[in-house]
Every structure is written in structure tokens, then in C-alpha cells.
Scaffold this active site. Structure first.
Site, PDB file in Angstrom:
ATOM      1  CD  GLN A 129      14.344  73.911  78.492  1.00 34.05           C
ATOM      2  OE1 GLN A 129      13.271  73.721  77.950  1.00 34.05           O
ATOM      3  NE2 GLN A 129      14.598  74.986  79.206  1.00 34.05           N
ATOM      4  CB  SER A 132      19.256  75.888  84.608  1.00 32.36           C
ATOM      5  OG  SER A 132      18.034  76.415  84.179  1.00 32.36           O
ATOM      6  CD  GLU A 247      10.700  76.603  80.300  1.00 33.42           C
ATOM      7  OE1 GLU A 247      11.012  75.433  80.404  1.00 33.42           O
ATOM      8  OE2 GLU A 247      11.515  77.530  80.394  1.00 33.42           O
ATOM      9  CD  GLU A 381      11.780  87.926  91.308  1.00 35.31           C
ATOM     10  OE1 GLU A 381      11.944  86.910  90.592  1.00 35.31           O
ATOM     11  OE2 GLU A 381      11.267  87.881  92.444  1.00 35.31           O
TER      12      GLU A 381
HETATM   13  C1  LIG Z   1       9.640  73.716  88.284  1.00 37.90           C
HETATM   14  C2  LIG Z   1      10.936  74.067  87.594  1.00 37.90           C
HETATM   15  C3  LIG Z   1      11.332  73.357  86.472  1.00 37.90           C
HETATM   16  C4  LIG Z   1      12.534  73.658  85.850  1.00 37.90           C
HETATM   17  N1  LIG Z   1      12.911  72.883  84.779  1.00 37.90           N
HETATM   18  C5  LIG Z   1      14.068  73.158  84.151  1.00 37.90           C
HETATM   19  C6  LIG Z   1      14.500  72.337  83.073  1.00 37.90           C
HETATM   20  O1  LIG Z   1      13.849  71.356  82.703  1.00 37.90           O
HETATM   21  N2  LIG Z   1      15.667  72.655  82.459  1.00 37.90           N
HETATM   22  C7  LIG Z   1      16.426  73.716  82.841  1.00 37.90           C
HETATM   23  O2  LIG Z   1      17.448  73.974  82.202  1.00 37.90           O
HETATM   24  N3  LIG Z   1      16.071  74.506  83.888  1.00 37.90           N
HETATM   25  C8  LIG Z   1      14.920  74.238  84.561  1.00 37.90           C
HETATM   26  N4  LIG Z   1      14.538  75.007  85.646  1.00 37.90           N
HETATM   27  C9  LIG Z   1      15.443  76.045  86.127  1.00 37.90           C
HETATM   28  C10 LIG Z   1      14.942  77.473  85.880  1.00 37.90           C
HETATM   29  O3  LIG Z   1      15.024  77.807  84.521  1.00 37.90           O
HETATM   30  C11 LIG Z   1      15.814  78.414  86.752  1.00 37.90           C
HETATM   31  O4  LIG Z   1      15.581  78.063  88.095  1.00 37.90           O
HETATM   32  C12 LIG Z   1      15.454  79.866  86.532  1.00 37.90           C
HETATM   33  O5  LIG Z   1      15.848  80.295  85.260  1.00 37.90           O
HETATM   34  C13 LIG Z   1      16.094  80.784  87.607  1.00 37.90           C
HETATM   35  O6  LIG Z   1      17.454  80.568  87.680  1.00 37.90           O
HETATM   36  P1  LIG Z   1      18.185  80.284  89.082  1.00 37.90           P
HETATM   37  O7  LIG Z   1      17.411  79.210  89.792  1.00 37.90           O
HETATM   38  O8  LIG Z   1      19.618  80.043  88.798  1.00 37.90           O
HETATM   39  O9  LIG Z   1      17.989  81.597  89.937  1.00 37.90           O
HETATM   40  P2  LIG Z   1      18.904  82.917  89.838  1.00 37.90           P
HETATM   41  O10 LIG Z   1      19.086  83.284  88.414  1.00 37.90           O
HETATM   42  O11 LIG Z   1      20.118  82.733  90.657  1.00 37.90           O
HETATM   43  O12 LIG Z   1      17.945  84.009  90.500  1.00 37.90           O
HETATM   44  C14 LIG Z   1      17.828  84.151  91.918  1.00 37.90           C
HETATM   45  C15 LIG Z   1      16.891  85.329  92.189  1.00 37.90           C
HETATM   46  O13 LIG Z   1      17.453  86.550  91.680  1.00 37.90           O
HETATM   47  C16 LIG Z   1      16.513  87.188  90.812  1.00 37.90           C
HETATM   48  N5  LIG Z   1      17.207  87.849  89.691  1.00 37.90           N
HETATM   49  C17 LIG Z   1      18.225  87.329  88.964  1.00 37.90           C
HETATM   50  N6  LIG Z   1      18.577  88.180  87.995  1.00 37.90           N
HETATM   51  C18 LIG Z   1      17.766  89.273  88.088  1.00 37.90           C
HETATM   52  C19 LIG Z   1      17.646  90.491  87.345  1.00 37.90           C
HETATM   53  N7  LIG Z   1      18.408  90.746  86.288  1.00 37.90           N
HETATM   54  N8  LIG Z   1      16.664  91.373  87.728  1.00 37.90           N
HETATM   55  C20 LIG Z   1      15.853  91.098  88.805  1.00 37.90           C
HETATM   56  N9  LIG Z   1      15.951  89.967  89.548  1.00 37.90           N
HETATM   57  C21 LIG Z   1      16.897  89.062  89.195  1.00 37.90           C
HETATM   58  C22 LIG Z   1      15.647  86.079  90.289  1.00 37.90           C
HETATM   59  O14 LIG Z   1      14.379  86.539  89.872  1.00 37.90           O
HETATM   60  C23 LIG Z   1      15.525  85.166  91.506  1.00 37.90           C
HETATM   61  O15 LIG Z   1      14.518  85.616  92.377  1.00 37.90           O
HETATM   62  C24 LIG Z   1      13.366  74.715  86.321  1.00 37.90           C
HETATM   63  C25 LIG Z   1      12.973  75.422  87.456  1.00 37.90           C
HETATM   64  C26 LIG Z   1      11.785  75.108  88.104  1.00 37.90           C
HETATM   65  C27 LIG Z   1      11.419  75.865  89.336  1.00 37.90           C
END
Ligand SMILES: Cc1cc2nc3c(=O)[nH]c(=O)nc-3n(C[C@H](O)[C@H](O)[C@H](O)COP(=O)(O)OP(=O)(O)OC[C@H]3O[C@@H](n4cnc5c(N)ncnc54)[C@H](O)[C@@H]3O)c2cc1C
Length: 401
Positions: A129, A132, A247, A381
Site C-alpha cells: 500500500q 504515506s 485496516e 490520536e
Molecule cells: C506497522 C506499520 C505499518 C504501516 N504500513 C503502511 C503501509 O503499508 N502503507 C502506508 O502507506 N503506510 C503505512 N504505515 C504508515 C502509517 O500509516 C503512518 O505512520 C501513520 O498514518 C502516521 O503518520 P506519520 O508516521 O507520518 O506520523 P505523523 O502524521 O507525522 O504524526 C506524528 C504524531 O503527531 C500526531 N498527530 C498528527 N496529527 C494530529 C492531529 N490532527 N491531532 C492529534 N494528533 C496528531 C500523531 O498521532 C502522531 O503521534 C505503517 C505504519 C506502521 C507503524
């Protein structure tokens, strides 16, 4: 595949499933997997999936006409529970193929896409997928990967990150911006992208566990044909919601069942160990375990309630988020307790070769992995925001324009 027509969970159904898993579980697989090369591990996973598919257990939620088991939600929970009881291998490598691909294509794909990809994925073709990006995770709508019209198809430019198992995947469920002038949630298109072509580079990321479960994907002019669009051009955001809903919720039911069986095994181990030294008072370990058991009962009941509502056709937004927050935080607490109570011994571990699930009885590894579920599929969150807004009717938080 034997099948109970009305989807009921009878005693006969449960014992049939239990007998099957007891007979087919590749006992000792955790140790065997440790010694496997990547090729052997891929083969092991494919063989296990084929074995599961003889009963429709690989994709029990998918209708039988598409290669799944066609089981009701309650039956799926029973299957997951009996699967977890014998600690048989999971199907994580095929998660996108088994869940997201049918979930998305059966809801929004063309007949041709369904015919071409759904059954193939259930048979073991690996998908990943590509949602991100480095600057677009929680705020997915800010994604910047572009797809530019080229003849009757598209050329993709940009970067994805955290794409699970992309290094083994043939296809990618890809979100890319097709209209930079439209508002953030519009102008995004949902594509099927073949990764086996020039213009695609996949780079694995090594995690704290030492494993390479995620990848970056770089697109530099990769081609997608006109038949690779899912839903309408510029209309990918709505389609992506059905993928994300898959998911958040049902996927975690497996972890709930595995936690339950792990807790019961721990109770039995503690009970037999402590029998001679019992003073009548609960030890700190036992009291903590009792709290975890009580919480597990509550989480399982909550998931059961959500399953009942989903089975009745109630798809109100927020139910899946509620399940995800509750089971992922319990998983973290359970792994934290296991690591703490085993002290230094928890740190002495054989390095893992391949991912073997979230409840493996390797405490430090389980603890590191447990953080993944509180982030994957939308961080907790964000799930709390969804619960507040969609289930509780609280005012919406301000959105970036
Ligand atoms: C095990 C695993 C598998 C994954 N597999 C895939 C995959 O196959 N394909 C894919 O595309 N992605 C994948 N991901 C990525 C996942 O979707 C993202 O890590 C997730 O959406 C969070 O985005 P970020 O890491 O950019 O964190 P950020 O969006 O940068 O967030 C950082 C922190 O800020 C907080 N935050 C951000 N916005 C807000 C808000 N509006 N209100 C309150 N708090 C907020 C978040 O909760 C988090 O604690 C995977 C992640 C994991 C851990």
C-alpha cells in the site's frame, strides 16, 4: 469448504475449525522460521496460505466466488480464535492482498480489475500500500506524489514511505495527486501500480527490531495504464476511506484473540509455578495479570459488540477506530508488563530473522512491535479524533485548508 449457510457459529462449526487448525498447524514453525533464508520464508508463507485456502481461512471475509471463504463476521472471529489457540502462523505478508485489495476492488473496482486481481491476491500475489509519504501520514490529504497524464495512461513521480512488504510486492495500491489545482481532498486518484517496471525503486528500511518490514518507494516516471484507475480520476479520496476502514478494525481481531490465548497460557504457567508457595495473597505479578485479563475481557466484549453492529449492517464511522484504540493500547500494556516482569532476561534475545506476529512470547521484540499497531492505519490520536467527532458528535477540530 464446508459452510454454514446462515453464517451461524454452532458447536459443530467451532470444533470443525479447531480440529482443522490442530491438525494443520506447522508445529515448531517459530524456530524453523528463524533459520530460513528470505526465499525459504516467502515459500513457507505461500505454502501456509495455500493450506489455509483449502478451507477458505486465508480470506474468510471474502465471498467464495472471489476465492475467499465467505464466512460471516461471527464465524471469522471463531476462525481467528481457533487459529490463535494453537498459535499457528499468521498471514501478515499478504495483509494487503487479502484485506485491502478485495476490500477496495469489490467496493470500487471495475469487473475487469476484480477478475484480474482479487483471486490472484488471495492465492498469494503480494501487494503493498503506497499511501504515506514523508510529509503526509496523519494528514494524508497533503500527499505530493504526482501522476501526470501521458497518452491514455499516467506517469508517476514522487516518494512513498512505510510501505509494508513493498520489497516483496508485485503491485501497489497507490494514491497520487492528479489535479494540483483542486482542493486537498479532491484531485487525488487511486491507482493500481505494477512495481515490476523501470521508474520504480524500492528501498527497505531497517527497524528497531532489526527487521525490514517497511520500505520507501521512489517513482520516477513509472507507468500506469488507463485500466489502473480505481474509482474515478480525481476521486481517490473517497475510495481510500474504504481501504482505511478495513485496516482499522477487523484486522485487529486476530491480535485480540492472540492476546487472550497468551494471557490464559500465562495464567496456567503462573498457577503451576506458584502452587507450592501460595500464601493466599495475590503477588504483584498476579494482580497485574488479573488487571490485564479484566481489560482483555472488556476489549474483547467491545470488539464483540462492534462485530454485532457491523453484522447488522451498521457501518457508522468510528466503530473501527474504537476497536483499534482499545486493542492496540492493551497490546502495548501487555508487552510492557511481560518485558518488565522478565527483567534483564527479556533483553537477551536471539535476533529475529523474519516477522512472526505481535504476540510471540519474545517480550522485548513484542514490546517494540506493539508501538506499530498504535500508529499503523492512522495513529491513535487521529482515531480518538474520529471517535470524538463521528461517534460522540463532538465539534470537529480545525482542518488545514
Ligand atoms: C506497522 C506499520 C505499518 C504501516 N504500513 C503502511 C503501509 O503499508 N502503507 C502506508 O502507506 N503506510 C503505512 N504505515 C504508515 C502509517 O500509516 C503512518 O505512520 C501513520 O498514518 C502516521 O503518520 P506519520 O508516521 O507520518 O506520523 P505523523 O502524521 O507525522 O504524526 C506524528 C504524531 O503527531 C500526531 N498527530 C498528527 N496529527 C494530529 C492531529 N490532527 N491531532 C492529534 N494528533 C496528531 C500523531 O498521532 C502522531 O503521534 C505503517 C505504519 C506502521 C507503524
Amino acid at each position: 469448504v464446508t459452510h454454514v449457510a446462515d453464517g451461524a457459529v454452532t458447536d459443530a462449526f467451532r470444533s470443525e475449525v479447531a480440529d482443522w487448525f490442530a491438525a494443520h498447524n506447522p508445529v515448531g514453525w517459530r524456530d524453523a522460521v528463524r533459520a530460513m533464508s528470505t526465499e525459504e520464508w516467502l515459500d513457507f508463507n505461500r505454502t501456509w496460505l495455500r493450506t489455509l485456502n483449502t478451507r477458505g481461512y486465508g480470506a474468510p471475509h471474502v465471498p467464495r466466488e472471489w476465492g475467499g471463504g465467505g464466512y460471516s463476521l461471527h464465524q471469522q472471529v471463531t476462525i481467528l480464535s481457533e487459529w490463535a489457540r494453537v498459535d499457528a502462523p499468521g498471514t501478515d505478508l499478504f495483509e494487503i492482498s487479502l484485506f485491502h485489495v478485495p476490500g477496495t476492488l469489490l467496493a470500487a473496482g471495475t469487473d475487469e480489475q476484480r477478475q484480474r486481481y482479487v483471486r490472484q491476491g488471495i492465492d498469494g500475489v503480494i501487494w503493498c500500500q503506497g499511501f504515506s509519504e514523508p510529509g503526509a501520514g496523519s494528514d494524508l490529504a497533503s500527499l505530493r506524489t504526482r501522476a501526470v497524464a501521458d497518452g491514455d495512461g499516467w506517469r508517476v513521480h514522487g516518494q512513498k514511505i512505510w510501505s509494508s512488504h513493498a520489497d516483496h510486492a508485485r503491485y501497489c495500491l497507490l494514491l497520487a495527486r492528479t489535479n494540483p489545482d483542486a482542493s486537498r481532498h479532491h484531485g487525488i486518484t487511486y491507482f493500481i501500480c505494477d512495481l515490476d517496471q523501470p521508474g520504480v525503486e524500492v528501498r527497505p528500511i531497517t527497524q528497531t527490531t532489526g527487521l525490514q518490514g517497511f520500505c520507501e518507494i521512489f517513482f520516477d516516471g513509472a507507468h500506469v495504464g488507463p485500466d489502473g484507475v480505481i474509482g474515478g480520476v480525481d476521486d481517490g479520496w473517497a475510495v481510500a476511506q474504504s481501504t482505511l476502514e478495513t485496516e482499522r478494525g477487523v484486522l485487529g481481531l486476530d491480535v485480540v484473540e492472540r492476546m487472550g490465548h497468551h494471557l490464559h497460557r500465562t495464567v496456567q504457567a503462573l498457577a503451576s509455578r506458584d502452587e507450592e508457595h501460595r500464601s493466599g495473597e495475590l503477588t504483584a505479578d498476579e494482580a497485574a495479570l488479573a488487571r490485564l485479563l479484566a481489560r482483555h475481557h472488556a476489549v474483547r466484549a467491545l470488539c464483540g459488540h462492534a462485530v454485532d453492529r457491523l453484522e447488522q449492517g451498521d457501518h457508522s464511522g468510528g466503530l473501527a477506530s474504537l476497536m483499534k484504540v482499545s486493542f492496540s493500547e492493551l497490546l502495548q500494556e501487555l508487552a510492557d508488563w511481560e518485558t518488565t516482569r522478565r527483567g534483564e532476561a527479556a533483553l537477551v534475545q536471539r535476533p529475529p530473522m523474519h516477522f512472526c506476529g505481535y504476540v510471540t512470547d519474545e517480550p522485548a521484540l513484542d514490546w517494540l512491535h506493539s508501538w506499530g499497531w498504535t500508529i499503523a492505519g492512522g495513529a491513535n490520536e487521529i482515531q480518538r479524533n474520529i471517535i470524538g467527532e463521528r461517534l460522540l458528535g463532538l465539534p470537529r477540530q480545525p482542518r488545514p485548508r
